[in-house]
Design a protein around this motif. Structure first.
Motif: not given
Ligand code: SF4
Lengths: 336, 614
Positions: B234-246, B378-381, B399-411
Motif C-alpha cells: 500500500k502507498g502512494k504511486y506514480t508512473s515514472i520513466n527511467g530518465n525522469k527517475a534518474t 539500473a534494472p528497471s525504469p 571520491m570517485t567517478p561512478v558510471i551509471l548504465l541505463t538504456d533506451a528501453f528503461i530510460g
C-alpha cells in the motif's frame, strides 16, 4: 568585512617554477601574483584553472586553489567552478595551442556565455611543451618541426575571435612590460564577465624573438600604444604621436605636424559596445602602426553565472516546489 | 451490449501506433497512467523513429507506444500485442509480426485508402490478407478521420489541427473497450493543456465522442475488465520513466548530501530527457548547463565537482566516447562525479532511438591507463531513481567517478513507482577533509580505505593544486618516480576495490536449487524475471542472478555462481558481461544468449531458450 592586506609572496608556493631560463612565463607569473595581492581576494577564494602546455603549469606555483586539467578543456572546468560557486575569483591560464586549437570551441563558447573568468592567453605562437610545432597563431610561412617548409596555414587573431564570439573584455600585454601587465590584469580581474588577456610571451627555445620587434626597450615606446579608457591615443618616446580615423582606417599622425593638435587625436572608449574601433585597434600591425596594448575593450554585460542565479531566484519565488519532498508531493499520484 | 458481457482479464498488451506526428506517445502514456491509477500494474515501451518527421505514412515514420497493463507482476511491456490501434497501414505492417493470435486491430478506415496503402508498400488493396492476418485477428474498422472532423465541426479549427485530435478518439474507444472511466483521462488532459483551454476542450470532446461511439455501436462482442493488482504494498504511486527517475535520484542525493546539484550535458538521444527534467527544476535550485559539446559537458561537471557540487553528466554511447578523456581526469583527480550513460544501439551513431547493452566494455575498460571506477546498472525504469541515488552516494563518499548504465528501453519506458520521502533514503556523507587537519595535501587520504579527503575552494588553509598529472603519494607534488607511480596506481585501484564492502551481495531469485542459473544485468531484468518466473510456475527449476553492481562485483559473486553447473548469461550485445565474468571466474563454463536487434528481449524467446538448455 575585515580588510586583509596580501603580499605577492602570499600567493606563491614553495615550488620553484620550472620554465626554461628566460621564458616569458616567469614575468607573467610575477605580474599575476602582484595583481592578486593588490586585488586583495584571499588565496583560498582564488582558483586557477589551466589546460596543457608550458604556461598551464602555473597553478602549481600559486598558493591558491588550482586545477591543472586536460588539453583545451580549461575553459569548461573554469566555467563549472564559477557556475558552482560564483563567489570565487577564477583565473584561467592557457596557451595559444591549448586555447585556440584543441580548446577553440570551448574558448568561443565561454566568451559567448560571458562567464566571469579571467583568461590569461599566453600567446607565444608555438607549441613549447611538445617541442616546437606551429600553433593557430603562428605566422604563415613560419618554419617549425611540423612545418619544415613553412606553415601554409592562416593564423587566428585572438582579438577577432573574441569579438566575433561577443566578448566583453579584451586586453593585451607584453611579458617584459610589468607595469602594463599589472594594469591589464587588474582591469581583467575587475571586469565582470569573460576577460580575455592576450599575453605576448617569448618562448626562448622554439620561437625566440616572436615579439622581439616590440620587446626592445629603446624602441618599444614607438612601437606600442598603451590604451586606457578615456585617454587620448597618444604614444611614442616623446609622446608626440597619435591615432586618428581616416575614413575607415586608423592612421598615425604626429602632433604639431600638418596642423595636427592633441585635440585631433582619438579618445579611447573601451566601454563602447560596438566593436568597430576596438577591432581596428586590436589588429594594428607594425611597422606602419603601433601594436595596441592595455585594455582595448571593457564592456558591461550580465555574466552567465549571475544570469543563472537570478533566474533560479526568480523561479524559486514563484514555485511551490523547492525541495525533493515537494517535488514528490506535486507529481501526479494515486493511492493503492 | 451491456457491461455484464465484460470479460475478465489478467493482463493485456496494447500498442498505439501511427505516424510520429500522430501523438501516439501521449495517447499511450495517458492510457498507462489511468490504468495505473485504477490499480493495475503497468510497464511501457516507446518505439519511435529518430527522424522527427519522416515522410507521412511511410514505414520509417511509424511511432509506437506499448502498454502492458495487468493485475500482478508486470515486469515487461509484453512480447505480443493483444490490441493494436493502427492509425495508418504502415503502423499495421510494422507491428504485424507481433500480433497475438486472436488479437484486436482497431484501425482508421479513412487512412487505409489506396494511396495510403501504397505509401506503406502494400501491393494489393487488402493489407490484412497481404500480411496473412485475416484469419487470425478481429478487425474493427473505424472512420477515425471522419468522426474526428464531425466531432470538432463547431470548433473552427483548420484541418491540420482537427486531424491531430484523431488520437483522442482512438483513446476514447480504447477506454470504452477496457472499461476505463473517462474522468481520470480528462483530469490528466486538464493538467497537460491547462494553458490551452481551446485545445483542452477539443480533446475532451473527441475523447468523449470516441468513448460513446464504442458504447453506442457495440463495436466488439464484449469489452474487458482488467483485474486490479493485489500484491503491491500500500502507498502512494506514480508512473515514472527511467530518465525522469534518474534525474530525481540525483536531486534527492544532492539534497540528502546538502550539496548543490550541477549537471553539464549535451543533447543526445535517448538521454536528453534527463537534462530536460533537471533544467526544469530551478525551483529546487538545480544548476544545469547545456554545454557546447559532450566534452564540455563532463569537464564543466568536473569543475563543479572540484568546487564542491554533486556533479553529473548525462549522455549515450557516442557521447561516452567523447567523455572518455574527462572520465580519466576525474579518476586521476579523485573527484566525485556521476556519469549517466543511457545506452543505445551502436557503434557510432548506430540506431539512436533503439536500445542495447553495448557500452559495458567501454565503461569497464575504455580509458587510457589504469583507470578503475565504479559501475552500476539500473534494472528497471523506477529503479533508475535508486541507482542514480546510490551512484551519487558512492561517488561522494568514496571520491570517485561512478558510471551509471541505463538504456533506451528503461530510460523511455515507464513503470509504477512507490513515492519515497527524503527522510527514508540513506544518509550521504561526502568525504570532506576534517576542518582541524594540518598539513593537508591534495593526496592526503584515509590510509585504510584509501579515500582522498575532499577540500573545496573557499576552505581556508586547504589550498592545493589538483590535476591530471601523477602526484607524489605523500606531498601531492608532481612526480614521475617509478615506484611512486606504481603505488598511486595501486592506491586508486584499492580505493575502488574497497567499495565492495559497501555494496549489497548478489541475490538469487527464482528456484535456488535450480538446474539452470540465468544471469543478466541492467535493463533486461523485467524480461529475465518474467521468463524465469513463468518457467518455475510451469514446474521447471530455474534461478536468476541479476547484476546491478558491475564494478566492483558483489563479494559473493563467485560463491553464488560456483554452485551452478548450467549457466546462461543473457545480454543485448554479443557477450560483453559474459567475457568479463569469464575473466573474473576463470575456468567456469558460461553459455550465452544474445540479441542485438535494438529491441528488448522477448519473454517467450528467453523461455524457449532456457527450456532448450534443460
Ligand atoms: S619551451 Fe618555451 S614556452 Fe616552454 S618553458 Fe621553455 S621557453 Fe617557456
Amino acid at each position: 568585512m575585515e580588510e586583509t592586506k596580501y603580499l605577492p609572496a602570499d600567493f606563491k608556493t614553495d615550488q620553484q617554477p620550472r620554465w626554461c631560463p628566460g621564458c616569458g612565463d616567469y614575468a607573467i607569473f610575477n605580474s599575476l601574483v602582484k595583481t592578486m595581492a593588490e586585488l586583495g581576494v584571499a588565496p583560498h577564494e582564488t582558483v586557477i584553472i589551466s589546460g596543457i602546455g608550458c604556461s598551464s603549469r602555473l597553478p602549481y606555483y600559486t598558493n591558491t586553489y588550482g586545477f591543472h586539467t586536460i588539453h583545451g578543456r580549461g575553459a569548461c572546468v573554469a566555467t563549472g567552478v564559477k557556475v558552482a560557486n560564483p563567489g570565487l575569483t577564477v583565473w584561467q591560464v592557457t596557451g595559444d595551442g591549448d586555447c585556440l586549437a584543441i580548446g577553440g570551441n570551448h574558448f568561443i563558447h565561454s566568451v559567448r556565455r560571458n562567464v566571469d573568468i579571467n583568461v590569461l592567453l599566453f600567446n607565444n605562437q608555438i607549441y613549447g611543451l611538445t617541442k616546437g610545432q606551429y600553433s593557430p597563431t603562428t605566422k604563415k610561412g613560419f618554419v617549425t618541426k611540423s612545418s619544415p617548409y613553412g606553415t601554409v596555414e592562416r593564423p587566428f587573431r585572438p582579438a577577432e575571435l573574441t569579438f566575433g564570439a561577443g566578448g566583453t573584455f579584451f586586453g593585451r600585454l607584453l611579458d617584459v612590460d610589468l607595469k602594463t601587465s599589472q594594469m591589464v590584469m587588474m582591469a581583467a580581474a575587475r571586469h565582470k564577465g569573460t576577460s580575455v588577456v592576450e599575453c605576448l610571451v617569448n618562448c626562448v627555445i622554439f620561437n625566440d624573438g616572436a615579439h622581439g620587434w616590440l620587446a626592445e626597450k629603446e624602441t618599444r615606446d614607438d612601437r606600442i600604444i598603451v590604451l586606457e579608457h578615456g585617454k587620448p591615443m597618444i604614444f611614442g618616446k616623446s609622446k608626440d604621436k597619435g591615432l586618428i580615423l581616416d575614413g575607415y582606417q586608423l592612421k598615425v599622425v604626429t602632433i604639431g605636424v600638418n596642423g595636427i593638435s592633441e585635440n585631433d587625436i582619438l579618445i579611447h572608449d573601451a566601454k563602447c559596445k560596438d566593436t568597430f574601433l576596438h577591432t581596428r585597434l586590436a589588429l594594428m600591425e607594425g611597422p606602419e602602426m603601433p601594436i595596441a596594448m592595455g585594455v582595448i575593450r571593457d564592456v558591461d554585460e550580465e555574466t552567465y553565472e549571475m544570469a543563472m542565479e537570478n533566474q533560479i531566484n526568480e523561479i524559486k519565488k514563484q514555485s511551490s516546489v523547492k525541495s525533493f519532498d515537494e517535488l514528490i508531493d506535486a507529481c501526479e499520484q494515486w493511492e493503492i | 451490449m451491456n457491461k455484464s458481457q465484460s470479460i475478465q482479464l489478467d493482463n493485456i498488451v496494447i500498442r498505439f501506433s501511427g505516424d510520429s506526428g500522430d501523438g501516439m506517445q501521449l495517447t499511450g502514456n495517458l492510457f498507462a497512467q489511468l490504468s495505473a491509477e485504477l490499480g493495475n500494474e503497468i510497464s511501457t515501451f516507446t518505439d519511435f523513429p529518430s527522424e522527427i518527421r519522416a515522410p507521412q505514412g511511410t514505414l520509417g515514420g511509424v511511432s509506437g507506444f506499448q502498454v502492458h497493463v495487468g493485475a500482478n507482476k508486470i515486469y515487461t511491456p509484453g512480447d505480443e500485442i493483444d490490441v493494436l490501434v493502427a492509425l495508418n497501414p504502415a503502423a499495421l505492417k510494422v507491428n504485424a509480426k507481433n500480433l497475438k493470435k486472436g488479437s484486436i486491430v482497431i484501425f482508421d478506415r479513412d487512412s487505409f485508402q489506396p494511396s495510403d496503402l501504397k505509401k506503406a508498400n502494400f501491393t494489393t488493396d487488402n493489407p490484412f490478407e497481404e500480411l496473412s492476418l485475416s484469419e487470425t485477428i478481429q478487425l474493427i474498422p473505424i472512420p477515425l478521420t471522419t468522426l474526428t472532423k464531425s466531432s470538432l465541426e463547431n470548433f473552427g479549427f483548420d484541418n491540420k489541427t482537427v486531424l491531430r485530435s484523431k488520437n483522442m478518439l482512438a483513446l476514447g474507444l480504447v477506454c470504452w473497450l477496457f472499461n476505463r472511466p473517462l474522468d481520470k483521462a480528462i483530469h490528466f488532459l486538464e493538467n497537460k493543456f491547462a494553458k490551452k483551454p481551446q485545445i483542452l476542450q477539443a480533446n475532451i470532446k473527441v475523447l468523449t465522442d470516441g468513448y460513446n461511439y464504442g458504447e453506442n455501436l457495440h463495436l466488439t462482442v464484449s469489452n474487458f475488465v482488467i483485474e486490479k493488482s493485489h500484491e503491491m504494498p500500500k502507498g502512494k504511486y506514480t508512473s515514472i520513466n527511467g530518465n525522469k527517475a534518474t534525474a530525481w535520484g540525483l536531486i534527492a542525493a544532492a539534497e540528502k548530501a546538502g550539496l548543490q546539484l550541477f549537471l553539464g550535458s549535451y543533447p543526445i538521444t535517448p538521454a536528453t530527457d534527463i537534462m530536460h527534467e533537471l533544467a526544469l527544476q530551478k525551483g529546487i535550485g538545480v544548476k544545469t548547463v547545456q554545454a557546447e559539446d559532450e566534452i564540455a559537458g563532463i569537464t564543466m561537471a568536473i569543475g563543479a565537482s572540484f568546487a564542491g557540487c554533486l556533479a553529473a553528466t548525462s549522455t549515450s554511447g557516442p557521447g561516452m566516447s567523447l567523455k572518455t578523456e574527462g572520465i580519466g581526469l576525474a579518476v586521476m583527480a579523485e573527484l566525485p562525479l556521476v556519469i549517466v550513460d543511457v545506452m543505445r544501439s551502436g557503434p557510432s551513431t548506430g540506431m539512436p532511438t533503439k536500445t542495447e547493452q553495448g557500452d559495458l566494455l567501454q565503461a569497464l575498460y575504455g580509458r587510457s591507463g589504469e583507470s578503475p571506477l565504479v559501475i552500476l546498472a539500473a534494472p528497471s525504469p523506477d529503479m533508475c531513481f535508486h541507482y542514480a541515488f546510490m551512484a551519487s552516494k558512492i561517488a561522494l563518499e568514496n571520491m570517485t567517478p561512478v558510471i551509471l548504465l541505463t538504456d533506451a528501453f528503461i530510460g523511455n519506458g515507464s513503470s509504477l513507482w512507490r513515492l519515497p520521502k527524503l527522510a527514508d533514503l540513506p544518509e550521504i556523507q561526502p568525504y570532506y577533509v576534517p576542518s582541524d587537519m594540518e598539513n593537508y595535501k591534495v593526496t592526503t587520504r584515509n590510509e585504510d580505505t584509501k579515500i582522498r579527503y575532499w577540500s573545496i575552494p573557499g576552505m581556508k588553509g586547504f589550498q592545493h593544486c589538483n590535476g591530471g598529472l601523477e602526484k607524489d603519494y605523500a606531498t601531492g607534488n608532481l612526480s614521475t618516480d617509478p615506484e611512486n607511480h606504481e603505488k598511486m596506481v595501486l592506491t586508486r585501484k584499492q580505493k575502488v576495490d574497497n567499495i565492495v564492502k559497501k555494496i549489497p551481495e548478489l541475490e538469487i531469485e527464482g528456484n535456488i536449487d535450480a538446474d539452470l542459473l540465468v544471469i543478466g544485468w541492467g535493463g533486461t531484468y523485467g524480461h529475465l524475471k518474467s521468463a524465469v518466473d513463468n518457467l518455475n510456475n510451469k514446474g521447471y527449476k530455474i534461478a536468476l542472478a541479476h547484476f546491478t553492481y558491475l564494478f566492483p562485483l558483489p563479494a559473493n559473486t563467485e560463491n553464488v555462481i560456483e554452485k551452478y553447473n548450467k549457466i546462461v548469461v543473457c545480454e543485448l550485445n554479443t557477450g560483453q558481461f559474459v567475457s568479463y565474468l569469464r575473466s573474473k571466474i576463470p575456468g567456469k563454463i558460461f553459455s550465452q544468449f544474445n540479441r542485438v536487434q535494438g529491441q528488448p528481449f522477448k519473454t517467450t524467446e528467453l523461455e524457449n531458450h532456457f527450456i532448450s538448455l534443460l
